[in-house]
Design a protein around this motif. Structure first.
Motif, PDB file in Angstrom:
ATOM      1  N   GLY A  74       0.850  -1.229  -0.203  1.00  0.00           N
ATOM      2  CA  GLY A  74       0.159  -0.017   0.030  1.00  0.00           C
ATOM      3  C   GLY A  74       0.848   1.158   0.164  1.00  0.00           C
ATOM      4  O   GLY A  74       0.554   2.252  -0.623  1.00  0.00           O
ATOM      5  N   VAL A  75       1.937   1.328   0.819  1.00  0.00           N
ATOM      6  CA  VAL A  75       2.855   2.160   0.664  1.00  0.00           C
ATOM      7  C   VAL A  75       3.643   2.608  -0.705  1.00  0.00           C
ATOM      8  O   VAL A  75       3.432   3.631  -1.062  1.00  0.00           O
ATOM      9  N   MET A  76       3.926   1.609  -1.163  1.00  0.00           N
ATOM     10  CA  MET A  76       4.339   1.504  -2.688  1.00  0.00           C
ATOM     11  C   MET A  76       3.438   2.027  -3.693  1.00  0.00           C
ATOM     12  O   MET A  76       3.722   2.845  -4.542  1.00  0.00           O
ATOM     13  N   ALA A  77       2.157   1.615  -3.559  1.00  0.00           N
ATOM     14  CA  ALA A  77       1.076   2.375  -4.514  1.00  0.00           C
ATOM     15  C   ALA A  77       0.956   3.651  -4.308  1.00  0.00           C
ATOM     16  O   ALA A  77       0.741   4.359  -5.089  1.00  0.00           O
ATOM     17  N   VAL A  78       0.983   4.300  -2.996  1.00  0.00           N
ATOM     18  CA  VAL A  78       1.048   5.672  -2.904  1.00  0.00           C
ATOM     19  C   VAL A  78       2.215   6.346  -3.377  1.00  0.00           C
ATOM     20  O   VAL A  78       2.011   7.266  -4.068  1.00  0.00           O
ATOM     21  N   ALA A  79       3.380   5.928  -3.327  1.00  0.00           N
ATOM     22  CA  ALA A  79       4.597   6.411  -4.007  1.00  0.00           C
ATOM     23  C   ALA A  79       4.345   6.315  -5.465  1.00  0.00           C
ATOM     24  O   ALA A  79       4.641   7.583  -5.969  1.00  0.00           O
ATOM     25  N   ILE A  80       3.775   5.353  -6.003  1.00  0.00           N
ATOM     26  CA  ILE A  80       3.713   5.590  -7.645  1.00  0.00           C
ATOM     27  C   ILE A  80       2.558   6.316  -7.718  1.00  0.00           C
ATOM     28  O   ILE A  80       2.538   7.239  -8.785  1.00  0.00           O
ATOM     29  N   ALA A  81       1.417   6.436  -7.011  1.00  0.00           N
ATOM     30  CA  ALA A  81       0.459   7.498  -7.155  1.00  0.00           C
ATOM     31  C   ALA A  81       0.885   8.768  -7.179  1.00  0.00           C
ATOM     32  O   ALA A  81       0.577   9.733  -8.008  1.00  0.00           O
ATOM     33  N   GLN A  82       1.964   9.115  -6.434  1.00  0.00           N
ATOM     34  CA  GLN A  82       2.257  10.580  -6.188  1.00  0.00           C
ATOM     35  C   GLN A  82       3.250  10.819  -7.464  1.00  0.00           C
ATOM     36  O   GLN A  82       3.089  12.105  -8.023  1.00  0.00           O
ATOM     37  N   LEU A  83       3.770   9.986  -8.354  1.00  0.00           N
ATOM     38  CA  LEU A  83       4.541  10.137  -9.333  1.00  0.00           C
ATOM     39  C   LEU A  83       3.659  10.189 -10.409  1.00  0.00           C
ATOM     40  O   LEU A  83       4.016  11.011 -11.581  1.00  0.00           O
ATOM     41  N   VAL A  84       2.501   9.779 -10.392  1.00  0.00           N
ATOM     42  CA  VAL A  84       1.459   9.807 -11.179  1.00  0.00           C
ATOM     43  C   VAL A  84       0.996  11.298 -11.499  1.00  0.00           C
ATOM     44  O   VAL A  84       0.896  12.115 -12.323  1.00  0.00           O
ATOM     45  N   ASP A  85       0.552  11.708 -10.122  1.00  0.00           N
ATOM     46  CA  ASP A  85       0.016  13.006  -9.597  1.00  0.00           C
ATOM     47  C   ASP A  85       1.054  13.942 -10.188  1.00  0.00           C
ATOM     48  O   ASP A  85       0.688  14.974 -10.587  1.00  0.00           O
ATOM     49  N   GLN A 306     -10.844  -7.353  -4.921  1.00  0.00           N
ATOM     50  CA  GLN A 306     -11.058  -6.509  -6.131  1.00  0.00           C
ATOM     51  C   GLN A 306      -9.797  -5.418  -6.124  1.00  0.00           C
ATOM     52  O   GLN A 306      -9.770  -4.914  -5.042  1.00  0.00           O
ATOM     53  N   TRP A 307      -8.910  -5.757  -6.980  1.00  0.00           N
ATOM     54  CA  TRP A 307      -7.744  -4.675  -7.035  1.00  0.00           C
ATOM     55  C   TRP A 307      -7.991  -3.584  -7.724  1.00  0.00           C
ATOM     56  O   TRP A 307      -8.828  -3.347  -8.777  1.00  0.00           O
ATOM     57  N   ALA A 308      -7.615  -2.445  -7.055  1.00  0.00           N
ATOM     58  CA  ALA A 308      -7.230  -1.145  -7.887  1.00  0.00           C
ATOM     59  C   ALA A 308      -5.930  -0.794  -8.492  1.00  0.00           C
ATOM     60  O   ALA A 308      -5.231  -1.939  -8.929  1.00  0.00           O
ATOM     61  N   ARG A 309      -5.481  -0.031  -8.060  1.00  0.00           N
ATOM     62  CA  ARG A 309      -4.024   0.231  -8.514  1.00  0.00           C
ATOM     63  C   ARG A 309      -2.952   0.288  -7.431  1.00  0.00           C
ATOM     64  O   ARG A 309      -2.572   1.200  -6.887  1.00  0.00           O
ATOM     65  N   GLY A 310      -2.984  -1.140  -6.976  1.00  0.00           N
ATOM     66  CA  GLY A 310      -1.945  -1.304  -5.773  1.00  0.00           C
ATOM     67  C   GLY A 310      -2.541  -1.282  -4.454  1.00  0.00           C
ATOM     68  O   GLY A 310      -2.012  -1.699  -3.347  1.00  0.00           O
ATOM     69  N   VAL A 311      -3.777  -1.131  -4.448  1.00  0.00           N
ATOM     70  CA  VAL A 311      -4.650  -1.340  -2.961  1.00  0.00           C
ATOM     71  C   VAL A 311      -5.654  -2.136  -3.493  1.00  0.00           C
ATOM     72  O   VAL A 311      -6.312  -2.459  -4.466  1.00  0.00           O
ATOM     73  N   ALA A 312      -6.215  -2.658  -2.386  1.00  0.00           N
ATOM     74  CA  ALA A 312      -7.679  -3.523  -2.694  1.00  0.00           C
ATOM     75  C   ALA A 312      -8.764  -2.899  -2.013  1.00  0.00           C
ATOM     76  O   ALA A 312      -8.647  -2.168  -0.910  1.00  0.00           O
ATOM     77  N   LEU A 313      -9.787  -3.014  -2.854  1.00  0.00           N
ATOM     78  CA  LEU A 313     -10.764  -2.396  -2.420  1.00  0.00           C
ATOM     79  C   LEU A 313     -11.767  -3.301  -1.670  1.00  0.00           C
ATOM     80  O   LEU A 313     -11.716  -4.414  -1.549  1.00  0.00           O
ATOM     81  N   ASN A 314     -12.651  -2.494  -0.816  1.00  0.00           N
ATOM     82  CA  ASN A 314     -13.219  -3.329   0.365  1.00  0.00           C
ATOM     83  C   ASN A 314     -14.382  -4.282  -0.319  1.00  0.00           C
ATOM     84  O   ASN A 314     -15.219  -3.932  -0.808  1.00  0.00           O
TER      85      ASN A 314
END
Length: 376
Positions: A74-85, A306-314
């Motif tokens: 989840g931390v890596m997914a946020v790091a990638i999302a920052q770079l996309v941002d 249910q995968w999103a982009r590096g995190v699991a949806l509930n």
């Protein structure tokens, strides 16, 4: 006995459930654990208890760092999302855009989106791989760049248990010049004041909780040919988490160490529109991109997911009762998640691992109560 550092009114049931786990008579009896909840940007729950070690010589503290296994993702997914941002990466573009060597052996069209949603077909290694190999960044990323997909990319989702870390981490290195350890420290942990580390630094050795491996799973899932990748070559061994080399390495999918508050601060920001204590972690559109559902709610290894982009949806109460919650869990029970409906970010870290591959009963109970509506 647990330590109650902070408990806002309305969370008494959560505290009592957390305390009850230390009195269980089964394999899920806590040795040591921490639980922190942020609500609308404020810390509202801070609990811990037990011991860092099986000998019960070192009490758990607010500074205890726990190996969180795949909650690292989840931390890596946020790091990638920052770079996309920031416009440095694009989910829809091929990985080879930034990592040209990755285009070998039929991988030229694999996108970042497919990597993030476990649909890249690279969930294991073909070449014989040892635990010691995993510590060599160049060796492993070169191996993945050369390797052909194990199954047709995009055709299905199957958990990239270890490889996810190098695939995402090498992209961070390619576009920023920083290894993922440095990137996480500079762009997530330090800004948020989070005690969260990819490779524990010198001087914090006494704060690390010892991992107690799980008992044998009473309801094991036999992986099919696609799903077997993360379970072999090398075969996972929970005892490796206690090795000095493992604790200090960069294995971004599986070896972040965090305090409960350290992980909760990140998810507290995500549940609060992307910011915490005046620090903007992600923009609103970036969070929306992070949680965009990808593919069918099925994973070849994990089952319903249910995968999103590096995190699991509930789904199925993994992160409470609200369907728009999202996060990531780790082998043995630790988790972090954000629940926008209640504006709460929650983290639970534990050192006695449970055997359940999906749905640790401690984690499910705490997630539900952590996001329940509070009485006025």
């Amino acid at each position: 006995m647990i330590v109650e550092r902070l408990l806002r009114p309305g969370f008494e049931a959560l505290r009592d459930q957390f305390a009850a786990h230390f009195e269980r008579s089964d394999e899920f009896r806590e040795l040591g654990a921490g639980l922190v909840v942020f609500e609308a940007g404020e810390k509202v729950v801070d609990l811990y208890g037990g011991y860092q070690d099986p000998s019960q010589l070192h009490p758990w503290t607010g500074r205890t760092l726990t190996h969180i296994w795949s909650a690292s993702k989840g931390v890596m997914a946020v790091a990638i999302a920052q770079l996309v941002d920031a416009g440095a990466l694009d989910y829809d573009a091929p990985v080879a855009t930034w990592w040209p060597e990755f285009a070998q052996n039929g991988k030229a069209d694999i996108t970042l989106d497919q990597v993030m949603s476990h649909r890249a077909g690279l969930n294991g290694f073909v070449e014989p791989t040892t635990t010691d190999d995993l510590y060599d960044w160049e060796r492993i990323t070169t191996r993945l760049a050369k390797q052909a997909p194990l199954w047709p990319p995009g055709s299905t989702a199957s958990y990239h248990g270890m490889t996810y870390g190098w695939l995402t981490g090498e992209l961070i290195r390619r576009v920023t010049g920083l290894m993922p350890r440095e990137y996480i420290s500079l762009h997530i942990a330090q800004p948020l004041g989070s005690d969260l580390w990819l490779g524990v630094p010198p001087g914090r050795e006494d704060d690390i909780a010892d991992i107690v491996p799980p008992q044998a799973d009473l309801h094991p899932v036999k992986p099919n040919g696609i799903a077997a990748g993360p379970t072999i070559n090398p075969r996972p061994d929970a005892n490796t988490a206690n090795l000095a080399g493992w604790r200090t390495a960069q294995l971004p999918a599986v070896n972040l160490h965090a305090s409960a508050e350290g992980l909760a601060r990140m998810y507290g920001a995500l549940a609060n529109g992307g910011q915490l204590d005046g620090v903007r972690l992600l923009s609103g559109p970036a969070i929306a991109g992070l949680v965009l559902a990808r593919g069918e709610p099925r994973d070849e290894m994990l089952g319903e997911r249910q995968w999103a982009r590096g995190v699991a949806l509930n789904r199925g109460g993994l992160y409470g009762d609200h369907p728009n919650a999202f996060g990531h869990s780790g082998w043995g029970g630790s988790f972090g998640f954000a629940d926008p409906a209640s504006a709460r970010g929650v983290a639970y870290v534990v050192n006695r691992m449970g055997s359940a591959l999906n749905g640790d009963p401690r984690a499910r109970a705490l997630a539900r109560l952590a996001t329940a509506q509070r009485k006025p």
